[in-house]
Scaffold this motif. Structure first.
Motif, PDB file in Angstrom:
ATOM      1  N   PRO A 276      -2.846 -38.727  24.712  1.00 44.23           N
ATOM      2  CA  PRO A 276      -1.545 -38.693  25.391  1.00 44.23           C
ATOM      3  C   PRO A 276      -1.655 -39.035  26.878  1.00 44.23           C
ATOM      4  CG  PRO A 276      -2.397 -36.479  25.138  1.00 44.23           C
ATOM      5  CD  PRO A 276      -3.377 -37.385  24.465  1.00 44.23           C
ATOM      6  N   ILE A 277      -0.575 -39.531  27.414  1.00 42.18           N
ATOM      7  CA  ILE A 277      -0.469 -39.657  28.864  1.00 42.18           C
ATOM      8  C   ILE A 277      -0.178 -38.261  29.393  1.00 42.18           C
ATOM      9  CG2 ILE A 277       1.001 -40.559  30.712  1.00 42.18           C
ATOM     10  CD1 ILE A 277       1.566 -42.916  28.699  1.00 42.18           C
ATOM     11  N   ILE A 278      -0.867 -37.860  30.447  1.00 40.17           N
ATOM     12  CA  ILE A 278      -0.606 -36.539  31.026  1.00 40.17           C
ATOM     13  C   ILE A 278       0.063 -36.727  32.378  1.00 40.17           C
ATOM     14  CG2 ILE A 278      -1.622 -34.354  31.779  1.00 40.17           C
ATOM     15  CD1 ILE A 278      -3.903 -34.850  29.814  1.00 40.17           C
ATOM     16  N   SER A 279       1.267 -36.194  32.499  1.00 37.73           N
ATOM     17  CA  SER A 279       1.996 -36.314  33.765  1.00 37.73           C
ATOM     18  C   SER A 279       2.093 -34.950  34.424  1.00 37.73           C
ATOM     19  CB  SER A 279       3.399 -36.874  33.500  1.00 37.73           C
ATOM     20  OG  SER A 279       4.164 -36.770  34.681  1.00 37.73           O
ATOM     21  N   THR A 280       1.556 -34.851  35.642  1.00 32.50           N
ATOM     22  CA  THR A 280       1.593 -33.562  36.344  1.00 32.50           C
ATOM     23  C   THR A 280       2.385 -33.657  37.646  1.00 32.50           C
ATOM     24  OG1 THR A 280      -0.493 -34.143  37.393  1.00 32.50           O
ATOM     25  CG2 THR A 280      -0.621 -32.740  35.444  1.00 32.50           C
ATOM     26  N   ASP A 281       2.760 -34.876  38.042  1.00 35.95           N
ATOM     27  CA  ASP A 281       3.422 -35.067  39.321  1.00 35.95           C
ATOM     28  C   ASP A 281       4.921 -35.276  39.098  1.00 35.95           C
ATOM     29  OD1 ASP A 281       4.359 -35.826  41.759  1.00 35.95           O
ATOM     30  OD2 ASP A 281       3.202 -37.686  41.886  1.00 35.95           O
ATOM     31  N   PRO A 282       5.759 -34.324  39.514  1.00 30.52           N
ATOM     32  CA  PRO A 282       7.200 -34.459  39.273  1.00 30.52           C
ATOM     33  C   PRO A 282       7.765 -35.750  39.878  1.00 30.52           C
ATOM     34  CG  PRO A 282       6.683 -32.278  40.163  1.00 30.52           C
ATOM     35  CD  PRO A 282       5.425 -33.083  40.235  1.00 30.52           C
ATOM     36  N   ASP A 283       7.111 -36.265  40.925  1.00 30.73           N
ATOM     37  CA  ASP A 283       7.628 -37.470  41.577  1.00 30.73           C
ATOM     38  C   ASP A 283       7.421 -38.734  40.762  1.00 30.73           C
ATOM     39  OD1 ASP A 283       8.565 -36.059  43.691  1.00 30.73           O
ATOM     40  OD2 ASP A 283       6.749 -36.337  44.911  1.00 30.73           O
ATOM     41  N   GLU A 284       6.576 -38.671  39.736  1.00 28.37           N
ATOM     42  CA  GLU A 284       6.390 -39.908  38.972  1.00 28.37           C
ATOM     43  C   GLU A 284       7.414 -40.038  37.840  1.00 28.37           C
ATOM     44  OE1 GLU A 284       2.268 -39.708  37.971  1.00 28.37           O
ATOM     45  OE2 GLU A 284       2.589 -38.476  36.187  1.00 28.37           O
ATOM     46  N   ILE A 285       8.320 -39.056  37.754  1.00 26.80           N
ATOM     47  CA  ILE A 285       9.359 -39.159  36.731  1.00 26.80           C
ATOM     48  C   ILE A 285      10.694 -39.501  37.373  1.00 26.80           C
ATOM     49  CG2 ILE A 285      10.670 -37.859  34.997  1.00 26.80           C
ATOM     50  CD1 ILE A 285       7.905 -36.490  34.390  1.00 26.80           C
ATOM     51  N   CYS A 286      11.290 -40.571  36.885  1.00 27.81           N
ATOM     52  CA  CYS A 286      12.555 -41.047  37.450  1.00 27.81           C
ATOM     53  C   CYS A 286      13.680 -40.771  36.446  1.00 27.81           C
ATOM     54  CB  CYS A 286      12.417 -42.542  37.728  1.00 27.81           C
ATOM     55  SG  CYS A 286      13.971 -43.400  37.912  1.00 27.81           S
ATOM     56  N   TYR A 287      14.717 -40.090  36.904  1.00 23.76           N
ATOM     57  CA  TYR A 287      15.852 -39.742  36.040  1.00 23.76           C
ATOM     58  C   TYR A 287      16.955 -40.770  36.239  1.00 23.76           C
ATOM     59  CZ  TYR A 287      13.720 -35.116  35.574  1.00 23.76           C
ATOM     60  OH  TYR A 287      12.860 -34.081  35.305  1.00 23.76           O
ATOM     61  N   LEU A 288      17.473 -41.279  35.142  1.00 29.42           N
ATOM     62  CA  LEU A 288      18.580 -42.236  35.236  1.00 29.42           C
ATOM     63  C   LEU A 288      19.864 -41.521  34.835  1.00 29.42           C
ATOM     64  CD1 LEU A 288      16.715 -45.048  33.330  1.00 29.42           C
ATOM     65  CD2 LEU A 288      17.216 -45.064  35.774  1.00 29.42           C
ATOM     66  N   ASN A 289      20.693 -41.180  35.820  1.00 25.82           N
ATOM     67  CA  ASN A 289      21.950 -40.494  35.534  1.00 25.82           C
ATOM     68  C   ASN A 289      23.104 -41.477  35.697  1.00 25.82           C
ATOM     69  OD1 ASN A 289      19.997 -38.292  36.789  1.00 25.82           O
ATOM     70  ND2 ASN A 289      21.405 -37.267  35.404  1.00 25.82           N
ATOM     71  N   ALA A 290      24.079 -41.365  34.808  1.00 27.65           N
ATOM     72  CA  ALA A 290      25.204 -42.307  34.838  1.00 27.65           C
ATOM     73  C   ALA A 290      26.011 -42.126  36.128  1.00 27.65           C
ATOM     74  CB  ALA A 290      26.098 -42.085  33.630  1.00 27.65           C
ATOM     75  N   PRO A 291      26.336 -43.251  36.792  1.00 21.63           N
ATOM     76  CA  PRO A 291      27.119 -43.134  38.022  1.00 21.63           C
ATOM     77  C   PRO A 291      28.581 -42.794  37.739  1.00 21.63           C
ATOM     78  CG  PRO A 291      26.665 -45.443  37.513  1.00 21.63           C
ATOM     79  CD  PRO A 291      25.912 -44.623  36.506  1.00 21.63           C
ATOM     80  N   ARG A 292      29.035 -43.034  36.518  1.00 20.32           N
ATOM     81  CA  ARG A 292      30.429 -42.731  36.180  1.00 20.32           C
ATOM     82  C   ARG A 292      30.563 -42.629  34.661  1.00 20.32           C
ATOM     83  NH1 ARG A 292      35.128 -46.205  36.410  1.00 20.32           N
ATOM     84  NH2 ARG A 292      35.428 -45.027  34.494  1.00 20.32           N
ATOM     85  N   GLY A 293      31.749 -42.271  34.207  1.00 22.89           N
ATOM     86  CA  GLY A 293      31.968 -42.171  32.772  1.00 22.89           C
ATOM     87  C   GLY A 293      32.156 -43.545  32.148  1.00 22.89           C
ATOM     88  N   GLY A 294      31.864 -43.667  30.860  1.00 26.26           N
ATOM     89  CA  GLY A 294      32.047 -44.917  30.138  1.00 26.26           C
ATOM     90  C   GLY A 294      31.383 -44.817  28.787  1.00 26.26           C
ATOM     91  N   ILE A 295      31.403 -45.928  28.059  1.00 27.32           N
ATOM     92  CA  ILE A 295      30.649 -45.986  26.806  1.00 27.32           C
ATOM     93  C   ILE A 295      29.329 -46.672  27.112  1.00 27.32           C
ATOM     94  CG2 ILE A 295      30.580 -47.010  24.485  1.00 27.32           C
ATOM     95  CD1 ILE A 295      32.522 -44.664  24.658  1.00 27.32           C
ATOM     96  N   TYR A 296      28.234 -45.988  26.759  1.00 29.42           N
ATOM     97  CA  TYR A 296      26.917 -46.513  27.120  1.00 29.42           C
ATOM     98  C   TYR A 296      26.349 -47.333  25.971  1.00 29.42           C
ATOM     99  CZ  TYR A 296      22.120 -46.755  28.819  1.00 29.42           C
ATOM    100  OH  TYR A 296      20.902 -47.200  29.257  1.00 29.42           O
ATOM    101  N   ILE A 297      26.089 -48.607  26.271  1.00 31.07           N
ATOM    102  CA  ILE A 297      25.465 -49.489  25.290  1.00 31.07           C
ATOM    103  C   ILE A 297      24.020 -49.683  25.737  1.00 31.07           C
ATOM    104  CG2 ILE A 297      25.616 -51.735  24.120  1.00 31.07           C
ATOM    105  CD1 ILE A 297      28.218 -50.203  23.860  1.00 31.07           C
ATOM    106  N   ALA A 298      23.096 -49.118  24.990  1.00 35.58           N
ATOM    107  CA  ALA A 298      21.685 -49.202  25.383  1.00 35.58           C
ATOM    108  C   ALA A 298      21.115 -50.550  24.972  1.00 35.58           C
ATOM    109  CB  ALA A 298      20.901 -48.073  24.729  1.00 35.58           C
ATOM    110  N   ASP A 299      20.285 -51.129  25.828  1.00 32.09           N
ATOM    111  CA  ASP A 299      19.603 -52.378  25.497  1.00 32.09           C
ATOM    112  C   ASP A 299      18.109 -52.166  25.318  1.00 32.09           C
ATOM    113  OD1 ASP A 299      21.910 -54.021  25.536  1.00 32.09           O
ATOM    114  OD2 ASP A 299      21.910 -53.926  27.719  1.00 32.09           O
TER     115      ASP A 299
END
Ligand SMILES: [Zn+2]
Lengths: 357, 315
Positions: A276-299
């Motif tokens: 497994p990849i071991i991640s211990t640094d919180p800064d290496e994880i990037c959260y993608l939060n929606a800037p607004r409401g809508g229907i999300y079509i994932a690519d």
């Protein structure tokens, strides 16, 4: 003899003679009307124990069940492995894992060299009503541990759960994200228990070990409560709520048998496991939060490698046909969480990227 | 009265999600009052609406002290109230478990962050709260024992009781707890009801808030009356738990004085109506909380009693 399940490599097992006579037969928590059901199951060769049981208002008991697999006494190395799931009622991936583990032991009980306990439904009420929390109380079960024996119903149940599971040499607490997000199979470990748990987690055939900082609020989880009294718990997040992803279930089942083998609880041969990849640094994880409401079509899909600037999805308006927002990866890396549920509000998580390079 | 938008989030198929605040007076940010955070908090919403009306009148009559500003946020969660859901409509999360919030996080974290950003700069924070179990309470002011709490200040509301609550891990993400951590003196006010409007305790709550604001030099008018509050710590409350499930018929109500051995409720079988259990008071004291649902589960605290002598008077 090989046990094959769809998408994952088979487990090769040996064959030994084995007797069922060593099974425990009496459930101390049983009372009244339960006995009939129990007798039927017992005669079919199935032993179900009750971890806890309380009376409900109209002709029903709420029961938390476990199934105990015991090796024949001459093979018993004394170890105990517990598989726990269903603390969140909307997370069902663990159902498949419990079934697979039971099925494989059932096929080769002679390979068992320790006790295996299966707890498939810690929150049976929630599972029944497709609810994450405990219905009627609107309570997150994973925020009431370690419970209280003389507390309210749910705290009482929580205390009996802790009492029953504690003393295991290893506990897996299987979660399945929620109804919105898919997670690659990962083990999440509180930094407080990192040193103790990471070596075990590495044997579990998961893609990621995510070591995260402690927060006071997490001290009321099942895993924290047990880890802090010396019973090791690994928390797995995998797949998505309300679904079963067979490939992921098989991957984790392989991990369970691998770890059980290492711990002297399973004598069967097991294959190699993923590193497994071991991640211990919180800064290496990037959260993608929606800037607004809508229907999300994932690519993209969970587990994809993405390049910085790559389009990973679009927030659109079915009403007007416009694109509210094209979502691009702010970093190159590994998309280990992916939004599946299309309806999105401002702030909804669309994915997480483990940054690389 | 000035109206400000604390937060506005566009949604796809609903009107925008909005949190409004109502500001009275100018100057030092003295007190922030927060109403409903959950979809069933009708009483909390009602009490804050009464406060807005009375503060508007007061302001017009010059009743707010010079240099003091009061902020009222009647509702942090219009979406859930309108949809009749207790928690956040889309994911069932509880805004009052999201503080201090995170402005780049998930929806309810953002909502908590937006409110907290406004609320944390005030000297006093007052929140109308609800309990996780349905039932009737004796009106009280609740403060958390964070080490920063100030029980003497809580007496100024003139409520019958001040309750000191020892926080558990999940309490650390509530508004009350975080207010205290951010140096706002925080009080949670419990009236008797949540999902029904109780006029008497609502008016009592409004008077309590105005009495407090007068003692802190924020409002000019003195509010006569009020109680010499008793202080109780939550571990000292005696619970009466059911040992079986069934119909629940309380024979005593919140506020009643009870004696040890006195009958408090019957539990009857839901099929045969046979008596299954008679609950009695374990102590002499006063009924502080009474559950008010027709059915009860097993192992449920249906009464909480303040035992005689458990009150700690500061004066
Ligand atoms: Zn979960």
């Amino acid at each position: 003899m090989t046990a094959v399940c769809g998408t994952c490599p088979p487990v090769v097992m040996d064959r030994f003679a084995w007797s069922r006579s060593s099974w425990p037969r009496v459930c101390p928590l049983l009372s009244g009307t339960d006995t009939t059901v129990e007798t039927e199951r017992e005669s079919a060769g199935i032993m179900v124990e009750h971890v806890a049981s309380v009376e409900l208002p109209v002709d029903e008991r709420l029961k938390i069940e476990k199934y105990r697999w015991k090796p024949s006494p001459d093979k018993d190395g004394g170890g105990r492995f517990s598989v726990v799931t269903g603390i969140h009622g909307d997370e069902l991936e663990g159902q498949y894992v419990c079934y697979e583990v039971g099925k494989r032991i059932r096929e080769h009980p002679e390979l068992l060299t320790g006790t295996v306990d299966i707890y498939p439904a810690m929150n049976p009420f929630g599972i029944d009503s497709m609810m994450r929390g405990i219905p009627a109380f609107d309570l997150d079960m994973n925020r009431i541990f370690p419970g209280q024996k003389d507390g309210d119903m749910n705290e009482y149940l929580a205390s009996l759960i802790i009492q029953d599971v504690s003393g295991s040499d290893m506990v897996l607490d299987i979660h399945a994200s929620n109804a919105y997000l898919t997670e690659v199979p990962q083990i999440r470990i509180n930094t407080l228990h990192q040193k103790e748990l990471v070596p075990y987690a590495e044997s579990m055939n998961v893609d990621l070990i995510w070591v995260h900082p402690n927060a006071t609020v997490l001290e009321s989880t099942f895993a924290y409560s047990l880890n802090s009294i010396g019973t090791r718990v690994l928390v797995i997040e995998m797949g998505i709520g309300m679904r079963i992803t067979k490939s992921i279930g098989c991957q984790v089942t392989e991990g369970i048998f691998h770890l059980m083998h290492q711990m002297g609880i399973w004598a069967g041969k097991t294959g190699p496991v993923k590193k497994p990849i071991i991640s211990t640094d919180p800064d290496e994880i990037c959260y993608l939060n929606a800037p607004r409401g809508g229907i999300y079509i994932a690519d993209t899909a969970a587990g994809d490698e993405v390049e910085k600037g790559q389009v990973i999805g679009r927030l659109v308006s079915p009403l007007t046909g416009e694109i509210f927002e094209t979502v691009t990866a702010p970093y190159s890396g590994w998309l280990f969480t992916q939004r599946e549920y299309p309806l999105t509000a401002a702030g909804s998580l669309m994915g997480r990227i483990l940054k690389r390079g | 009265m000035r109206e400000e938008m604390v937060m506005e989030l566009p949604a796809i198929y609903r009107d925008a999600f909005r949190i409004r605040s109502f500001l009275f007076g100018e100057g030092e940010k003295s007190v922030c009052i927060v109403g409903a955070q959950r979809g069933n908090e009708y009483q909390q919403l009602y009490v804050t609406s009464l406060l807005v009306r009375r503060l508007r009148d007061l302001e017009e009559r010059g009743g707010i002290c010079q240099g003091k500003q009061i902020c009222v946020v009647p509702c942090v969660n219009p979406y859930s109230i309108n949809a009749k859901k207790r928690f956040w409509t889309a994911d069932n999360t509880d805004i009052n478990r999201m503080y201090p919030g995170y402005d780049l996080g998930e929806t309810t974290q953002r909502i908590a962050a937006a409110l907290f950003d406004v609320a944390k700069v005030y000297r006093y924070g007052i929140q109308f709260a609800s309990f996780y179990m349905p039932g009737r309470f004796l009106p009280h002011v609740r403060i958390m024992k964070t080490g920063l709490e100030d029980p003497e200040l809580a007496l100024k509301f003139g409520f019958p009781y001040v309750v000191l609550h020892v926080p558990r891990p999940f309490d650390t993400t509530t508004l009350n707890y975080n207010w205290q951590i951010w140096d706002t003196k925080a009080f949670s006010l419990y009236t008797t009801e949540t999902n029904h409007i109780d006029e008497t305790s609502a008016r009592q709550a409004v008077d309590g808030v105005f009495r407090f604001l007068h003692t802190q030099g924020i409002l000019k008018d003195r509010i006569p009356g009020g109680y010499f509050s008793e202080i109780v710590e939550t571990p000292d409350l005696a619970s009466v738990r059911t040992s079986c499930a069934g119909f629940f018929f309380p024979t005593a109500g919140a506020g009643d004085r009870v004696t040890a051995g006195q009958k408090l409720a019957e539990i009857r079988d839901t099929y045969t109506n046979e008596l299954k259990e008679e609950l009695v008071s374990p102590v002499d004291g006063r009924l502080f909380f009474v559950r008010n649902e027709p059915l009860t589960y097993q192992a449920t605290a249906v009464f909480k009693i303040i035992p005689q002598g458990a009150e700690k008077r500061i004066r």
